[in-house]
Motif scaffolding. Structure first.
Motif, PDB file in Angstrom:
ATOM      1  N   PHE A 211      28.044  -4.443  27.178  1.00  0.00           N
ATOM      2  CA  PHE A 211      28.103  -4.288  25.710  1.00  0.00           C
ATOM      3  C   PHE A 211      27.620  -5.562  24.775  1.00  0.00           C
ATOM      4  CE2 PHE A 211      31.446  -2.371  28.298  1.00  0.00           C
ATOM      5  CZ  PHE A 211      31.666  -1.238  27.871  1.00  0.00           C
ATOM      6  N   VAL A 212      26.292  -4.949  24.196  1.00  0.00           N
ATOM      7  CA  VAL A 212      25.521  -5.717  23.517  1.00  0.00           C
ATOM      8  C   VAL A 212      26.120  -6.190  22.055  1.00  0.00           C
ATOM      9  CG1 VAL A 212      23.253  -6.655  22.598  1.00  0.00           C
ATOM     10  CG2 VAL A 212      23.716  -5.275  24.928  1.00  0.00           C
ATOM     11  N   PHE A 213      26.150  -7.522  21.690  1.00  0.00           N
ATOM     12  CA  PHE A 213      26.755  -7.821  20.412  1.00  0.00           C
ATOM     13  C   PHE A 213      25.504  -7.791  19.519  1.00  0.00           C
ATOM     14  CE2 PHE A 213      29.638 -10.102  23.308  1.00  0.00           C
ATOM     15  CZ  PHE A 213      30.896  -9.353  22.755  1.00  0.00           C
ATOM     16  N   PRO A 214      25.744  -7.757  18.133  1.00  0.00           N
ATOM     17  CA  PRO A 214      24.766  -7.680  16.940  1.00  0.00           C
ATOM     18  C   PRO A 214      24.156  -9.511  17.069  1.00  0.00           C
ATOM     19  CG  PRO A 214      26.624  -7.361  16.163  1.00  0.00           C
ATOM     20  CD  PRO A 214      26.865  -7.163  17.477  1.00  0.00           C
ATOM     21  N   ASN A 215      23.369  -9.733  16.640  1.00  0.00           N
ATOM     22  CA  ASN A 215      22.751 -11.090  16.550  1.00  0.00           C
ATOM     23  C   ASN A 215      21.819 -10.937  15.254  1.00  0.00           C
ATOM     24  OD1 ASN A 215      22.136 -13.693  16.350  1.00  0.00           O
ATOM     25  ND2 ASN A 215      21.905 -14.054  18.593  1.00  0.00           N
ATOM     26  N   PRO A 216      22.189 -11.275  13.901  1.00  0.00           N
ATOM     27  CA  PRO A 216      21.356 -10.999  12.894  1.00  0.00           C
ATOM     28  C   PRO A 216      20.650 -12.516  12.660  1.00  0.00           C
ATOM     29  CG  PRO A 216      23.578 -11.409  12.023  1.00  0.00           C
ATOM     30  CD  PRO A 216      23.595 -11.503  13.556  1.00  0.00           C
ATOM     31  N   PHE A 217      21.027 -13.567  13.308  1.00  0.00           N
ATOM     32  CA  PHE A 217      20.636 -14.798  12.919  1.00  0.00           C
ATOM     33  C   PHE A 217      19.238 -15.090  13.939  1.00  0.00           C
ATOM     34  CE2 PHE A 217      25.136 -15.042  12.398  1.00  0.00           C
ATOM     35  CZ  PHE A 217      24.999 -15.271  11.088  1.00  0.00           C
ATOM     36  N   ASN A 218      19.096 -14.594  15.037  1.00  0.00           N
ATOM     37  CA  ASN A 218      18.048 -15.077  15.967  1.00  0.00           C
ATOM     38  C   ASN A 218      17.599 -13.863  16.670  1.00  0.00           C
ATOM     39  OD1 ASN A 218      16.208 -16.081  17.942  1.00  0.00           O
ATOM     40  ND2 ASN A 218      17.172 -18.012  18.055  1.00  0.00           N
ATOM     41  N   ASN A 219      16.465 -13.470  16.511  1.00  0.00           N
ATOM     42  CA  ASN A 219      15.855 -11.908  17.173  1.00  0.00           C
ATOM     43  C   ASN A 219      15.513 -12.365  18.510  1.00  0.00           C
ATOM     44  OD1 ASN A 219      13.564 -13.363  16.900  1.00  0.00           O
ATOM     45  ND2 ASN A 219      12.545 -11.770  15.454  1.00  0.00           N
ATOM     46  N   LYS A 220      15.656 -13.529  19.106  1.00  0.00           N
ATOM     47  CA  LYS A 220      15.043 -14.182  20.327  1.00  0.00           C
ATOM     48  C   LYS A 220      16.279 -14.276  21.487  1.00  0.00           C
ATOM     49  CE  LYS A 220      10.565 -15.967  19.205  1.00  0.00           C
ATOM     50  NZ  LYS A 220       9.797 -17.169  19.213  1.00  0.00           N
ATOM     51  N   LEU A 221      17.483 -14.042  20.866  1.00  0.00           N
ATOM     52  CA  LEU A 221      18.682 -14.209  21.436  1.00  0.00           C
ATOM     53  C   LEU A 221      19.338 -13.084  21.754  1.00  0.00           C
ATOM     54  CD1 LEU A 221      20.486 -16.182  23.040  1.00  0.00           C
ATOM     55  CD2 LEU A 221      21.562 -16.949  20.595  1.00  0.00           C
ATOM     56  N   ARG A 222      20.279 -12.608  22.831  1.00  0.00           N
ATOM     57  CA  ARG A 222      21.085 -11.431  22.972  1.00  0.00           C
ATOM     58  C   ARG A 222      22.216 -11.892  23.941  1.00  0.00           C
ATOM     59  NH1 ARG A 222      19.058  -5.559  23.974  1.00  0.00           N
ATOM     60  NH2 ARG A 222      18.869  -5.502  21.587  1.00  0.00           N
ATOM     61  N   THR A 223      23.274 -11.503  23.415  1.00  0.00           N
ATOM     62  CA  THR A 223      24.763 -11.691  24.198  1.00  0.00           C
ATOM     63  C   THR A 223      25.230 -10.516  24.391  1.00  0.00           C
ATOM     64  OG1 THR A 223      25.724 -12.353  22.078  1.00  0.00           O
ATOM     65  CG2 THR A 223      24.870 -14.246  23.360  1.00  0.00           C
ATOM     66  N   GLY A 268      24.089 -14.210  28.390  1.00  0.00           N
ATOM     67  CA  GLY A 268      23.254 -14.507  27.309  1.00  0.00           C
ATOM     68  C   GLY A 268      21.747 -14.598  27.703  1.00  0.00           C
ATOM     69  N   ILE A 269      20.782 -14.058  27.075  1.00  0.00           N
ATOM     70  CA  ILE A 269      19.375 -13.940  27.453  1.00  0.00           C
ATOM     71  C   ILE A 269      18.640 -14.513  26.179  1.00  0.00           C
ATOM     72  CG2 ILE A 269      17.240 -12.731  28.013  1.00  0.00           C
ATOM     73  CD1 ILE A 269      19.284 -10.471  28.715  1.00  0.00           C
ATOM     74  N   TRP A 270      17.739 -15.679  26.618  1.00  0.00           N
ATOM     75  CA  TRP A 270      16.987 -16.074  25.254  1.00  0.00           C
ATOM     76  C   TRP A 270      15.536 -16.169  25.704  1.00  0.00           C
ATOM     77  CZ3 TRP A 270      15.706 -22.084  25.182  1.00  0.00           C
ATOM     78  CH2 TRP A 270      15.009 -22.263  24.061  1.00  0.00           C
ATOM     79  N   TYR A 271      14.717 -15.506  24.768  1.00  0.00           N
ATOM     80  CA  TYR A 271      13.434 -15.580  25.140  1.00  0.00           C
ATOM     81  C   TYR A 271      12.643 -16.896  24.554  1.00  0.00           C
ATOM     82  CZ  TYR A 271      12.591 -11.025  26.980  1.00  0.00           C
ATOM     83  OH  TYR A 271      12.497 -10.164  27.813  1.00  0.00           O
ATOM     84  N   SER A 272      12.554 -17.817  25.507  1.00  0.00           N
ATOM     85  CA  SER A 272      12.192 -19.294  24.930  1.00  0.00           C
ATOM     86  C   SER A 272      10.831 -19.190  24.883  1.00  0.00           C
ATOM     87  CB  SER A 272      12.648 -20.252  26.148  1.00  0.00           C
ATOM     88  OG  SER A 272      12.017 -20.096  27.444  1.00  0.00           O
ATOM     89  N   PRO A 273      10.012 -20.318  24.588  1.00  0.00           N
ATOM     90  CA  PRO A 273       8.548 -20.142  24.617  1.00  0.00           C
ATOM     91  C   PRO A 273       7.972 -20.307  26.189  1.00  0.00           C
ATOM     92  CG  PRO A 273       9.375 -22.052  22.629  1.00  0.00           C
ATOM     93  CD  PRO A 273      10.647 -21.320  23.597  1.00  0.00           C
ATOM     94  N   LEU A 274       8.825 -20.806  26.978  1.00  0.00           N
ATOM     95  CA  LEU A 274       8.340 -20.745  28.229  1.00  0.00           C
ATOM     96  C   LEU A 274       8.596 -19.397  29.147  1.00  0.00           C
ATOM     97  CD1 LEU A 274       9.310 -24.333  29.119  1.00  0.00           C
ATOM     98  CD2 LEU A 274       6.893 -23.567  28.324  1.00  0.00           C
ATOM     99  N   GLY A 275       9.389 -18.519  28.487  1.00  0.00           N
ATOM    100  CA  GLY A 275       9.913 -17.193  29.271  1.00  0.00           C
ATOM    101  C   GLY A 275      11.261 -17.100  28.899  1.00  0.00           C
ATOM    102  N   PRO A 276      11.847 -16.168  29.543  1.00  0.00           N
ATOM    103  CA  PRO A 276      13.431 -15.600  29.300  1.00  0.00           C
ATOM    104  C   PRO A 276      14.186 -16.429  30.114  1.00  0.00           C
ATOM    105  CG  PRO A 276      12.371 -13.920  30.469  1.00  0.00           C
ATOM    106  CD  PRO A 276      10.994 -14.994  30.100  1.00  0.00           C
TER     107      PRO A 276
END
Length: 304
Positions: A211-223, A268-276
């Protein structure tokens, strides 16, 4: 069209819950094709060759199934030797993808079907087949929330029951990649001779929903809140009629709702500069005696 050459040394360790009664070295290569047939569909095909060496067999700890597999392919328990397999494999598959984007989709789906056939052409070989299905769906439910169901089903077996299961192609389950809340590789058949370490199984079944939450502040982060269930199974046991049978039968789960493990948590998934980077906090909501739980999970390099 693509090509690959590889050498894969596998030295299991009971420290990561994998039975270490033998080691496997795989030298191989393959050629494969991806063939787009529509805006949403791609066919795949390929073939390759593997030279597999199974060595360092420990007769004091090896379980019955792997031992019988080795005996069928030239292993001598009275004078332990390495086993060498020459394995041709042919692959084919179909992918249907309707995602709106590759990174953090908001709607659409991906369904992947695959088949691998390993015929016994070059003398000693595993003579096996593998069937894979993986599906992911992204369903918007309003206000930026997304339902993300997913499932994985993989099955491998020998072409004939005269040969036992091809244990070198077994699957392992538990941990962030399959079932968060359980220790990595801790699910499925266990070897009671080696501290309950997993020997893997030929049937992998996992499903879940995020159940994915909306994240209007950072398009590289999903919770997301995550619910997952599944297990690793072995569909048939070794033959007790083998006169060279030395190991004992590994402990098996019967395929039923009772033996399905389940967990719930946060991801939580973060697409960092070095990869997810993926982090999970999960706890089992259905486990059986002997199961090993692990709340925290971490993965780098692959978005799960």
């Amino acid at each position: 069209r693509g090509f690959s050459l590889y050498y894969t040394p596998t030295k299991p360790s009971s420290n990561i819950n994998i039975d270490n009664s033998y080691t496997v070295d795989n030298f191989g290569g393959e050629m494969y094709y991806g063939i787009p047939v529509s805006d949403y569909d791609t066919l795949s095909a390929g073939f390759g060759y593997d030279h597999i060496i199974i060595s360092n067999v420990n007769l004091n700890t090896i379980a019955a199934g792997p031992l019988e597999f080795l005996i069928q392919h030239g292993f001598n328990p009275n004078n332990p030797n390495s086993v060498e397999l020459n394995q041709l494999h042919v692959t084919g598959g179909w992918t249907h993808a309707t995602l709106d984007r590759a990174v953090f989709p908001t709607h659409g789906s991906v369904n992947v079907f695959g088949v691998t056939i390993g015929p016994g052409i070059f003398g000693k070989s595993a003579n096996y087949y593998k069937i894979t299905y993986q599906g992911r769906w992204y369903i918007p439910v309003g206000h930026g929330f997304i339902m993300h169901p997913h499932r994985l089903l993989v099955y491998v077996d020998s072409f004939t029951r005269v040969q036992t299961l091809p244990y070198i192609y077994n699957f392992y389950g538990g941990g962030i990649g399959t079932l968060p809340g359980f220790e990595a590789n801790s699910l499925g058949p266990k070897n009671p001779l080696n501290g309950g370490a997993a020997i893997g199984g030929n049937l992998e079944m996992f499903a879940g929903i995020d159940f994915v939450f909306p994240n209007p502040f950072n398009n590289k982060l999903r919770t997301a809140i995550i619910i997952n269930a599944g297990n690793i199974y072995q569909t048939h046991s070794p033959s007790l009629s083998n006169p060279n049978f030395l190991g004992i039968i590994e402990s098996l789960d019967k395929i039923s709702f009772r033996t399905i493990r389940a967990s719930v948590g946060l991801k939580g998934i973060w697409y960092s500069p070095l990869g997810p980077i993926v982090v999970t906090l999960a706890v089992p909501i259905h486990k059986l005696p002997g199961d090993r739980s692990q709340v925290f999970g971490f993965s780098f390099g692959t978005a799960i």
